[in-house]
Scaffold this active site. Structure first.
Site, PDB file in Angstrom:
ATOM      1  NE  ARG A 239     -21.955 138.937  20.057  1.00 12.82           N
ATOM      2  CZ  ARG A 239     -21.437 138.642  18.876  1.00 12.82           C
ATOM      3  NH1 ARG A 239     -21.974 139.131  17.769  1.00 12.82           N
ATOM      4  NH2 ARG A 239     -20.388 137.841  18.779  1.00 12.82           N
ATOM      5  CD  GLU A 268     -28.654 136.462  18.509  1.00 10.83           C
ATOM      6  OE1 GLU A 268     -27.977 135.486  18.136  1.00 10.83           O
ATOM      7  OE2 GLU A 268     -28.464 137.614  18.092  1.00 10.83           O
ATOM      8  CG  HIS A 286     -26.276 136.498  14.890  1.00 11.45           C
ATOM      9  ND1 HIS A 286     -26.070 136.554  16.250  1.00 11.45           N
ATOM     10  CD2 HIS A 286     -25.151 137.014  14.338  1.00 11.45           C
ATOM     11  CE1 HIS A 286     -24.872 137.054  16.509  1.00 11.45           C
ATOM     12  NE2 HIS A 286     -24.285 137.343  15.347  1.00 11.45           N
TER      13      HIS A 286
HETATM   14  C1  DGY Z   1     -19.218 137.470  15.306  1.00 12.08           C
HETATM   15  O1  DGY Z   1     -18.289 137.006  14.636  1.00 12.08           O
HETATM   16  O2  DGY Z   1     -19.045 137.936  16.419  1.00 12.08           O
HETATM   17  C2  DGY Z   1     -20.570 137.453  14.645  1.00 12.08           C
HETATM   18  O3  DGY Z   1     -21.589 137.907  15.420  1.00 12.08           O
HETATM   19  C3  DGY Z   1     -20.884 136.097  14.045  1.00 12.08           C
HETATM   20  O4  DGY Z   1     -20.261 136.097  12.828  1.00 12.08           O
END
Ligand code: DGY
Length: 321
Positions: A239, A268, A286
Site C-alpha cells: 500500500r 491513489e 496498481h
Molecule cells: C489487494 O488485494 O489488496 C490488492 O492491492 C489489489 O489486488
C-alpha cells in the site's frame, strides 16, 4: 423479491454472471463509487455490495445503509472500509485472501528485476535510437545473486516473494509485526530483524509486502530511506501509504536511495508530482494481482461470501462479522 447487489464497477464477467443468476445486480460506472457522496446516496438500495479498494466505505456510508448485510471487498486488503463501523452496524466485511499471493509475488519480482537491471531506462534508450552496439559500461545494474533482500511483511505474499528470491540466490532478511513460524523461516532461510530501520540498513533491496494499518503507515520514512542508502532499491506492491511518498520523491532526487519500483501510491490515483521526473523510479498502476486467473478467483470468493451472507450461512473470508 430478489436481493439487490451493487457491484461498484465493471469486473471480470463470470462473477457478475454468477450473481445475476440469483439476484438483482447493478454494476456501477468505473470510478463513480470512488466518492463518499455517491455511495451514501445509493447504498440504502442494496442488500450486498461487492466493493473495490478505491471505494471509501466510511462510517457515513455505513450509517446510510438500510438493508446491507455484507461488504465483500475485491481485494486482500480492506483499508478502504471502516470495519469497526460495519461491525457496530452488524454488516459483515469479507475480503479475498490467498488467491492473489502468486500473482502479486510475480509482480513484485517483475518490478524488483526491472529496477535492479534498469530495464525501462534501457528500453527507452534503445527505442530513442541511441543503441550503438554492446557497451561495456552500458546500463550496469545490481546483480541479484548474493544481494540481500529485506522483506517487510512476511505474510503469504512476502513468503512467496522470498521463495522466488531464493531461486535467484539472494540472502533474505525480514521484519514483521510478529516473528513468523520457524518452519517458514527455515523454508526460505530468512533471518528476522527487529525493526524496519535495521531491515533497510542491512538490505540491498527493500521490498514492502505488509498490510496498511496504524503500525505500518509511513513506516518507510526519511530515516529508513537513509538507512537503505544510495545503492538501495525500494519495491512497493503493498500500500502506498506504508511509505512517506514525499520523502521518497526527495530521496530519489537527491540520491539518498538508488531506485524505487512502485505499484501503489499514497493517495491513489493521485501521485506525487516529483516522482514523475525522478529518473530512477519505475511506476505501474496498481496491477499486482492483475492476471485473469487471479481476478477470476478473487471475484468468485467475493461471490461466495455474498451468497453465504444472504443465505444466513457462515461467511467465508469474513474479516468482521
Ligand atoms: C489487494 O488485494 O489488496 C490488492 O492491492 C489489489 O489486488
Amino acid at each position: 423479491m430478489a436481493n439487490r447487489i451493487l457491484i461498484t464497477e465493471p469486473i471480470i464477467e463470470e462473477p457478475v454472471e454468477a450473481l445475476r443468476e440469483q439476484y438483482d445486480v447493478t454494476v456501477g460506472e468505473r470510478g463513480y463509487y470512488d466518492k463518499v457522496a455517491h455511495l451514501k446516496q445509493d447504498i440504502s438500495r442494496f442488500d450486498a455490495v461487492l466493493s473495490l479498494l478505491s471505494n471509501p466505505i466510511t462510517e457515513e456510508v455505513i450509517e446510510a445503509a438500510e438493508s446491507l448485510k455484507i461488504i465483500a471487498n475485491l481485494a486482500a486488503g480492506y483499508d478502504n472500509i471502516d470495519v469497526e463501523a460495519a461491525r457496530e452496524a452488524s454488516i459483515a466485511v469479507a475480503n479475498t485472501p490467498g488467491v492473489l499471493t502468486e500473482a502479486t509475488a510475480d509482480a513484485t519480482f517483475a518490478l524488483l528485476l526491472s529496477a535492479a537491471r534498469r530495464l525501462p531506462e534501457a528500453e527507452q534508450y534503445l527505442r530513442e535510437g541511441h543503441f550503438d552496439g554492446w557497451d561495456p559500461l552500458g546500463f550496469l545494474g545490481k546483480e541479484l545473486n548474493g544481494s540481500s533482500l529485506g522483506i517487510f511483511g512476511m505474510g503469504k505474499i512476502g513468503t512467496a516473494v522470498a521463495r522466488r528470491a531464493r531461486g535467484f540466490g539472494m540472502d533474505i532478511l525480514y521484519h514483521n509485526r510478529n516473528r513468523v513460524n520457524p518452519s517458514v523461516e527455515s523454508e526460505v532461510d530468512a533471518t528476522y530483524v527487529e525493526s524496519v530501520h535495521e531491515l533497510a540498513e542491512k538490505s540491498d533491496i527493500l521490498c514492502l509486502n505488509c498490510p496498511l494499518n496504524d503500525g505500518t503507515r509511513h513506516a518507510v520514512d526519511q530515516p529508513v530511506l537513509e538507512a537503505l542508502g544510495p545503492e538501495g532499491i525500494l519495491v512497493n506492491t503493498a500500500r502506498g501509504a506504508v511509505v512517506d511518498e514525499k520523502a521518497l520523491a526527495e530521496a530519489l532526487h537527491t540520491n539518498v536511495i538508488g531506485a524505487a519500483a512502485l505499484d501503489v501510491f499514497e493517495d491513489e490515483p493521485a501521485i506525487t508530482d516529483a516522482l514523475f521526473d525522478a529518473p530512477n523510479c519505475i511506476m505501474t498502476p496498481h496491477i499486482g494481482s492483475g492476471t485473469n486467473t487471479t481476478r477470476l478467483k478473487m471475484g468468485m470468493l467475493a461471490v461466495n461470501s455474498i451468497k453465504a451472507a444472504l443465505n444466513n450461512e457462515e461467511i467465508p473470508n469474513v474479516v468482521s462479522g
